[in-house]
Write a protein that holds these residues in place. Structure first.
Motif, PDB file in Angstrom:
ATOM      1  N   VAL A  36      58.471  -2.974 -22.544  1.00 41.24           N
ATOM      2  CA  VAL A  36      57.557  -1.857 -22.357  1.00 41.24           C
ATOM      3  C   VAL A  36      56.299  -2.389 -21.673  1.00 41.24           C
ATOM      4  CG1 VAL A  36      56.181  -0.066 -23.476  1.00 41.24           C
ATOM      5  CG2 VAL A  36      58.409  -0.687 -24.425  1.00 41.24           C
ATOM      6  N   LEU A  37      55.872  -1.734 -20.597  1.00 39.57           N
ATOM      7  CA  LEU A  37      54.634  -2.076 -19.904  1.00 39.57           C
ATOM      8  C   LEU A  37      53.683  -0.893 -20.025  1.00 39.57           C
ATOM      9  CD1 LEU A  37      56.039  -3.623 -16.595  1.00 39.57           C
ATOM     10  CD2 LEU A  37      55.245  -4.844 -18.631  1.00 39.57           C
ATOM     11  N   GLU A 117      49.817   1.547 -11.932  1.00 39.17           N
ATOM     12  CA  GLU A 117      49.303   0.185 -11.976  1.00 39.17           C
ATOM     13  C   GLU A 117      49.311  -0.254 -13.442  1.00 39.17           C
ATOM     14  OE1 GLU A 117      45.447  -2.523 -10.719  1.00 39.17           O
ATOM     15  OE2 GLU A 117      45.538  -0.427 -10.107  1.00 39.17           O
ATOM     16  N   VAL A 118      50.109  -1.287 -13.734  1.00 39.80           N
ATOM     17  CA  VAL A 118      50.202  -1.774 -15.109  1.00 39.80           C
ATOM     18  C   VAL A 118      49.011  -2.678 -15.407  1.00 39.80           C
ATOM     19  CG1 VAL A 118      52.713  -1.522 -15.225  1.00 39.80           C
ATOM     20  CG2 VAL A 118      51.735  -3.688 -14.488  1.00 39.80           C
ATOM     21  N   MET A 144      55.682   2.350 -19.428  1.00 40.18           N
ATOM     22  CA  MET A 144      56.943   2.222 -18.683  1.00 40.18           C
ATOM     23  C   MET A 144      57.959   1.604 -19.634  1.00 40.18           C
ATOM     24  SD  MET A 144      55.671   0.759 -14.978  1.00 40.18           S
ATOM     25  CE  MET A 144      57.325   0.586 -14.405  1.00 40.18           C
ATOM     26  N   ILE A 145      58.967   2.349 -19.957  1.00 41.20           N
ATOM     27  CA  ILE A 145      59.965   1.890 -20.909  1.00 41.20           C
ATOM     28  C   ILE A 145      61.222   1.490 -20.134  1.00 41.20           C
ATOM     29  CG2 ILE A 145      61.337   2.512 -22.931  1.00 41.20           C
ATOM     30  CD1 ILE A 145      59.197   4.764 -23.376  1.00 41.20           C
ATOM     31  N   TYR A 146      61.545   0.209 -20.177  1.00 40.56           N
ATOM     32  CA  TYR A 146      62.755  -0.304 -19.543  1.00 40.56           C
ATOM     33  C   TYR A 146      63.869  -0.263 -20.583  1.00 40.56           C
ATOM     34  CZ  TYR A 146      60.069  -2.121 -15.605  1.00 40.56           C
ATOM     35  OH  TYR A 146      59.287  -2.243 -14.494  1.00 40.56           O
ATOM     36  N   VAL A 152      64.538   3.277 -16.216  1.00 38.07           N
ATOM     37  CA  VAL A 152      63.129   3.205 -16.589  1.00 38.07           C
ATOM     38  C   VAL A 152      62.671   4.642 -16.845  1.00 38.07           C
ATOM     39  CG1 VAL A 152      60.801   2.641 -15.798  1.00 38.07           C
ATOM     40  CG2 VAL A 152      62.721   1.192 -15.156  1.00 38.07           C
ATOM     41  N   ARG A 153      61.892   4.805 -17.881  1.00 36.87           N
ATOM     42  CA  ARG A 153      61.356   6.123 -18.221  1.00 36.87           C
ATOM     43  C   ARG A 153      59.851   5.982 -18.387  1.00 36.87           C
ATOM     44  NH1 ARG A 153      62.889  11.392 -17.638  1.00 36.87           N
ATOM     45  NH2 ARG A 153      61.433  12.575 -18.873  1.00 36.87           N
TER      46      ARG A 153
END
Length: 158
Positions: A36-37, A117-118, A144-146, A152-153
């Motif tokens: 998760v980002l 932008e993370v 951002m859920i990988y 990615v969601r």
């Protein structure tokens, strides 16, 4: 050139993820998360993908029209005249049914393109299905859920 590359990427994502299993979350199902980002939305753009889809039942419509037309044609004439009327009825019925159902249907898929932008400063562009309950705006905080199934969601942080 840059816009063309963006369109190709968007079409690839649409066709790769257009399967229903990727489009929405499955209710009451746990999905393993790889990472998760957290980040901030820089820009939001609503886009659509219009696809023309040919009716898959068109052959059955034509066949049914030919059967009905042949049955109606068989009611007229006698002997070889009846055979000719049956054949003509089948041809006309099949042709009418084919012409009536041969128009392709337009399917419009609504998507949202997010530039994010993370926290590390890296930028990502994600295209996903529009969720009416979750509209995005610039400066929204998101995650951002990988998922383990290579998808990615993006969700808003609450």
């Amino acid at each position: 050139m840059k816009l063309t590359s963006l369109k190709i990427l968007a079409l690839f994502i649409i066709f790769f993820f257009s399967n229903d299993s990727y489009a929405n979350y499955d209710r009451n199902k746990a999905v393993p998360v790889e990472k998760v980002l957290f980040g901030t939305v820089i820009s939001v753009r609503n886009i659509t993908d219009e696809t023309l889809i040919q009716d898959k039942n068109n052959g059955w419509h034509t066949f049914g029209g030919a059967l009905i037309g042949g049955a109606i044609g068989n009611q007229f004439g006698g002997g070889s005249g009846r055979d000719v009327a049956t054949i003509l009825g089948a041809i006309i019925g099949g042709s009418t049914a084919n012409n009536r159902h041969s128009q392709p249907k337009k399917v419009v898929i609504r998507l949202v393109e997010l530039m994010i932008e993370v926290d590390s400063g890296k930028k990502f562009m994600v295209i996903q299905d529009v969720d009416p309950q979750m509209t995005f705006h610039s400066s929204d905080k998101v995650r951002m859920i990988y998922l383990e199934n290579s998808t990615v969601r993006i969700d808003k942080q609450r």
